[in-house]
Motif scaffolding. Structure first.
Motif, PDB file in Angstrom:
ATOM      1  N   ILE A  79       0.855  -1.179   0.000  1.00 26.76           N
ATOM      2  CA  ILE A  79       0.000   0.000   0.000  1.00 26.76           C
ATOM      3  C   ILE A  79       0.899   1.240   0.000  1.00 26.76           C
ATOM      4  O   ILE A  79       1.854   1.320   0.766  1.00 26.76           O
ATOM      5  CB  ILE A  79      -0.971   0.022   1.199  1.00 26.76           C
ATOM      6  CG1 ILE A  79      -1.917   1.200   1.097  1.00 26.76           C
ATOM      7  CG2 ILE A  79      -0.238   0.017   2.514  1.00 26.76           C
ATOM      8  CD1 ILE A  79      -3.103   1.132   2.038  1.00 26.76           C
ATOM      9  N   ASP A  80       0.618   2.142  -0.898  1.00 30.61           N
ATOM     10  CA  ASP A  80       1.353   3.405  -0.980  1.00 30.61           C
ATOM     11  C   ASP A  80       0.553   4.319  -1.897  1.00 30.61           C
ATOM     12  O   ASP A  80       0.568   4.143  -3.119  1.00 30.61           O
ATOM     13  CB  ASP A  80       2.764   3.173  -1.522  1.00 30.61           C
ATOM     14  CG  ASP A  80       3.789   4.122  -0.916  1.00 30.61           C
ATOM     15  OD1 ASP A  80       3.386   5.140  -0.322  1.00 30.61           O
ATOM     16  OD2 ASP A  80       4.991   3.835  -1.038  1.00 30.61           O
ATOM     17  N   PRO A  81      -0.188   5.270  -1.331  1.00 35.95           N
ATOM     18  CA  PRO A  81      -1.160   6.046  -2.111  1.00 35.95           C
ATOM     19  C   PRO A  81      -0.608   6.742  -3.357  1.00 35.95           C
ATOM     20  O   PRO A  81      -1.205   6.669  -4.409  1.00 35.95           O
ATOM     21  CB  PRO A  81      -1.697   7.062  -1.110  1.00 35.95           C
ATOM     22  CG  PRO A  81      -1.487   6.430   0.216  1.00 35.95           C
ATOM     23  CD  PRO A  81      -0.228   5.618   0.082  1.00 35.95           C
ATOM     24  N   HIS A  82       0.497   7.440  -3.249  1.00 38.41           N
ATOM     25  CA  HIS A  82       1.109   8.089  -4.420  1.00 38.41           C
ATOM     26  C   HIS A  82       2.540   8.465  -4.063  1.00 38.41           C
ATOM     27  O   HIS A  82       2.841   9.610  -3.743  1.00 38.41           O
ATOM     28  CB  HIS A  82       0.323   9.327  -4.860  1.00 38.41           C
ATOM     29  CG  HIS A  82       0.522   9.643  -6.308  1.00 38.41           C
ATOM     30  ND1 HIS A  82       1.621  10.327  -6.781  1.00 38.41           N
ATOM     31  CD2 HIS A  82      -0.213   9.342  -7.385  1.00 38.41           C
ATOM     32  CE1 HIS A  82       1.531  10.451  -8.090  1.00 38.41           C
ATOM     33  NE2 HIS A  82       0.427   9.860  -8.483  1.00 38.41           N
ATOM     34  N   PRO A  83       3.456   7.490  -4.138  1.00 35.39           N
ATOM     35  CA  PRO A  83       4.833   7.709  -3.689  1.00 35.39           C
ATOM     36  C   PRO A  83       5.581   8.761  -4.504  1.00 35.39           C
ATOM     37  O   PRO A  83       5.587   8.718  -5.733  1.00 35.39           O
ATOM     38  CB  PRO A  83       5.492   6.344  -3.871  1.00 35.39           C
ATOM     39  CG  PRO A  83       4.403   5.387  -4.149  1.00 35.39           C
ATOM     40  CD  PRO A  83       3.220   6.140  -4.610  1.00 35.39           C
ATOM     41  N   LEU A  84       6.202   9.675  -3.790  1.00 34.28           N
ATOM     42  CA  LEU A  84       7.036  10.691  -4.427  1.00 34.28           C
ATOM     43  C   LEU A  84       8.181  10.051  -5.201  1.00 34.28           C
ATOM     44  O   LEU A  84       8.570  10.528  -6.267  1.00 34.28           O
ATOM     45  CB  LEU A  84       7.583  11.659  -3.371  1.00 34.28           C
ATOM     46  CG  LEU A  84       8.544  12.733  -3.860  1.00 34.28           C
ATOM     47  CD1 LEU A  84       7.863  13.638  -4.887  1.00 34.28           C
ATOM     48  CD2 LEU A  84       9.069  13.546  -2.687  1.00 34.28           C
ATOM     49  N   ALA A  85       8.710   8.937  -4.690  1.00 33.01           N
ATOM     50  CA  ALA A  85       9.837   8.269  -5.347  1.00 33.01           C
ATOM     51  C   ALA A  85       9.507   7.866  -6.780  1.00 33.01           C
ATOM     52  O   ALA A  85      10.377   7.925  -7.655  1.00 33.01           O
ATOM     53  CB  ALA A  85      10.259   7.049  -4.537  1.00 33.01           C
ATOM     54  N   ILE A  86       8.282   7.490  -7.046  1.00 36.00           N
ATOM     55  CA  ILE A  86       7.900   7.125  -8.419  1.00 36.00           C
ATOM     56  C   ILE A  86       7.936   8.357  -9.313  1.00 36.00           C
ATOM     57  O   ILE A  86       8.454   8.306 -10.437  1.00 36.00           O
ATOM     58  CB  ILE A  86       6.524   6.427  -8.448  1.00 36.00           C
ATOM     59  CG1 ILE A  86       6.629   5.065  -7.758  1.00 36.00           C
ATOM     60  CG2 ILE A  86       6.021   6.276  -9.881  1.00 36.00           C
ATOM     61  CD1 ILE A  86       5.305   4.346  -7.593  1.00 36.00           C
ATOM     62  N   SER A  87       7.413   9.464  -8.811  1.00 37.82           N
ATOM     63  CA  SER A  87       7.471  10.720  -9.597  1.00 37.82           C
ATOM     64  C   SER A  87       8.914  11.120  -9.870  1.00 37.82           C
ATOM     65  O   SER A  87       9.254  11.558 -10.973  1.00 37.82           O
ATOM     66  CB  SER A  87       6.742  11.841  -8.846  1.00 37.82           C
ATOM     67  OG  SER A  87       5.391  11.525  -8.655  1.00 37.82           O
ATOM     68  N   GLU A  88       9.778  10.951  -8.875  1.00 36.54           N
ATOM     69  CA  GLU A  88      11.196  11.274  -9.056  1.00 36.54           C
ATOM     70  C   GLU A  88      11.840  10.344 -10.082  1.00 36.54           C
ATOM     71  O   GLU A  88      12.602  10.796 -10.946  1.00 36.54           O
ATOM     72  CB  GLU A  88      11.930  11.152  -7.715  1.00 36.54           C
ATOM     73  CG  GLU A  88      11.510  12.177  -6.700  1.00 36.54           C
ATOM     74  CD  GLU A  88      12.041  11.896  -5.303  1.00 36.54           C
ATOM     75  OE1 GLU A  88      12.027  12.834  -4.488  1.00 36.54           O
ATOM     76  OE2 GLU A  88      12.459  10.747  -5.019  1.00 36.54           O
ATOM     77  N   ALA A  89      11.515   9.058  -9.992  1.00 28.87           N
ATOM     78  CA  ALA A  89      12.110   8.078 -10.909  1.00 28.87           C
ATOM     79  C   ALA A  89      11.726   8.359 -12.357  1.00 28.87           C
ATOM     80  O   ALA A  89      12.576   8.295 -13.247  1.00 28.87           O
ATOM     81  CB  ALA A  89      11.688   6.663 -10.505  1.00 28.87           C
ATOM     82  N   ILE A  90      10.457   8.670 -12.601  1.00 31.74           N
ATOM     83  CA  ILE A  90      10.071   8.937 -13.998  1.00 31.74           C
ATOM     84  C   ILE A  90      10.682  10.237 -14.493  1.00 31.74           C
ATOM     85  O   ILE A  90      11.059  10.342 -15.653  1.00 31.74           O
ATOM     86  CB  ILE A  90       8.542   8.881 -14.232  1.00 31.74           C
ATOM     87  CG1 ILE A  90       7.815  10.029 -13.572  1.00 31.74           C
ATOM     88  CG2 ILE A  90       7.970   7.546 -13.827  1.00 31.74           C
ATOM     89  CD1 ILE A  90       6.441  10.304 -14.145  1.00 31.74           C
ATOM     90  N   TYR A  91      10.795  11.230 -13.615  1.00 41.11           N
ATOM     91  CA  TYR A  91      11.420  12.486 -14.019  1.00 41.11           C
ATOM     92  C   TYR A  91      12.860  12.237 -14.481  1.00 41.11           C
ATOM     93  O   TYR A  91      13.338  12.853 -15.431  1.00 41.11           O
ATOM     94  CB  TYR A  91      11.403  13.504 -12.879  1.00 41.11           C
ATOM     95  CG  TYR A  91      11.894  14.854 -13.314  1.00 41.11           C
ATOM     96  CD1 TYR A  91      11.029  15.761 -13.916  1.00 41.11           C
ATOM     97  CD2 TYR A  91      13.225  15.210 -13.167  1.00 41.11           C
ATOM     98  CE1 TYR A  91      11.488  16.996 -14.352  1.00 41.11           C
ATOM     99  CE2 TYR A  91      13.687  16.435 -13.589  1.00 41.11           C
ATOM    100  CZ  TYR A  91      12.819  17.326 -14.179  1.00 41.11           C
ATOM    101  OH  TYR A  91      13.283  18.546 -14.622  1.00 41.11           O
ATOM    102  N   MET A  92      13.514  11.293 -13.816  1.00 37.54           N
ATOM    103  CA  MET A  92      14.894  10.963 -14.169  1.00 37.54           C
ATOM    104  C   MET A  92      14.977   9.949 -15.310  1.00 37.54           C
ATOM    105  O   MET A  92      16.058   9.485 -15.651  1.00 37.54           O
ATOM    106  CB  MET A  92      15.640  10.441 -12.933  1.00 37.54           C
ATOM    107  CG  MET A  92      15.885  11.518 -11.887  1.00 37.54           C
ATOM    108  SD  MET A  92      16.861  12.914 -12.493  1.00 37.54           S
ATOM    109  CE  MET A  92      18.400  12.118 -12.898  1.00 37.54           C
ATOM    110  N   GLY A  93      13.834   9.605 -15.905  1.00 35.79           N
ATOM    111  CA  GLY A  93      13.837   8.756 -17.095  1.00 35.79           C
ATOM    112  C   GLY A  93      13.934   7.269 -16.820  1.00 35.79           C
ATOM    113  O   GLY A  93      14.438   6.521 -17.660  1.00 35.79           O
ATOM    114  N   CYS A  94      13.452   6.842 -15.682  1.00 31.38           N
ATOM    115  CA  CYS A  94      13.486   5.413 -15.355  1.00 31.38           C
ATOM    116  C   CYS A  94      12.229   4.705 -15.841  1.00 31.38           C
ATOM    117  O   CYS A  94      11.125   5.194 -15.622  1.00 31.38           O
ATOM    118  CB  CYS A  94      13.584   5.208 -13.844  1.00 31.38           C
ATOM    119  SG  CYS A  94      15.091   5.811 -13.091  1.00 31.38           S
ATOM    120  N   PRO A  95      12.382   3.535 -16.445  1.00 29.58           N
ATOM    121  CA  PRO A  95      11.224   2.668 -16.619  1.00 29.58           C
ATOM    122  C   PRO A  95      10.849   2.153 -15.231  1.00 29.58           C
ATOM    123  O   PRO A  95      11.715   2.000 -14.365  1.00 29.58           O
ATOM    124  CB  PRO A  95      11.724   1.539 -17.510  1.00 29.58           C
ATOM    125  CG  PRO A  95      13.187   1.674 -17.604  1.00 29.58           C
ATOM    126  CD  PRO A  95      13.591   2.971 -16.995  1.00 29.58           C
TER     127      PRO A  95
END
Length: 177
Positions: A79-95
């Motif tokens: 469970i994790d409603p909307h993790p900031l880490a995912i937003s950071e990862a996509i900003y840095m171009g991670c799949p």
């Protein structure tokens, strides 16, 4: 990040253990600290085929370097409603590979299944393993997903900043509808 039970980092170790007999060369970075660290380290010691680096706490100013060194970002949380880490990862171009229990996926959200990442059923180690293997073996797919991630992040941030600015200007009577 936090190394806590509900983040399910142990699922990544289980999936990688099952991939241990393949020719894949994988290094797992586990970033953060928490009460699950000893259990995660013990799980890694049981499986000699897994190469893992526990970084401990990473200063937020240094996180972009870690994302830049990452080929695939995995968020297996229960469970994790909307993790900031995912937003950071996509900003840095991670799949990205996320569980279906994270709130960061959908048609207009950070992770768009099949465009910049994969969404798997939480707890389904075989499905997680499959997606890790697929992205690890297909550099073209990884690059395409990574490019989509970064472009989506740039465009969505631009839009959200523009909307926020317009709202602030309206709220202060500087512009009208």
């Amino acid at each position: 990040g936090k190394l806590v039970d509900y983040k399910s980092q142990l699922d990544i170790i289980k999936a990688l253990n099952e991939l241990g007999n393949t020719n894949l060369k994988i290094l797992l970075l586990v970033i953060g600290t928490g009460r699950m660290q000893e259990q995660l380290e013990a799980a890694v010691k049981k499986h000699i085929n897994i190469k893992v680096c526990f970084t401990g706490f990473v200063d937020p100013i240094e996180l972009p370097g870690y994302y830049a060194a990452t080929d695939i970002y995995i968020h297996p949380a229960k469970i994790d409603p909307h993790p900031l880490a995912i937003s950071e990862a996509i900003y840095m171009g991670c799949p990205v590979i996320v569980s279906d229990r994270c709130g960061s996926y959908g048609e207009n959200d950070d992770v768009q299944d099949g465009h910049n990442g994969f969404v798997y059923e939480w707890g389904n180690i075989d499905q997680l393993k499959h997606y890790i293997e697929q992205l690890s073996n297909d550099i073209e797919l990884r690059n395409r997903f990574g490019e989509y991630s970064h472009n989506f992040a740039i465009n969505s941030q631009h839009l959200s900043h523009s909307l926020g600015l317009m709202s602030a200007l309206k709220d202060n009577g500087l512009i009208s509808d």
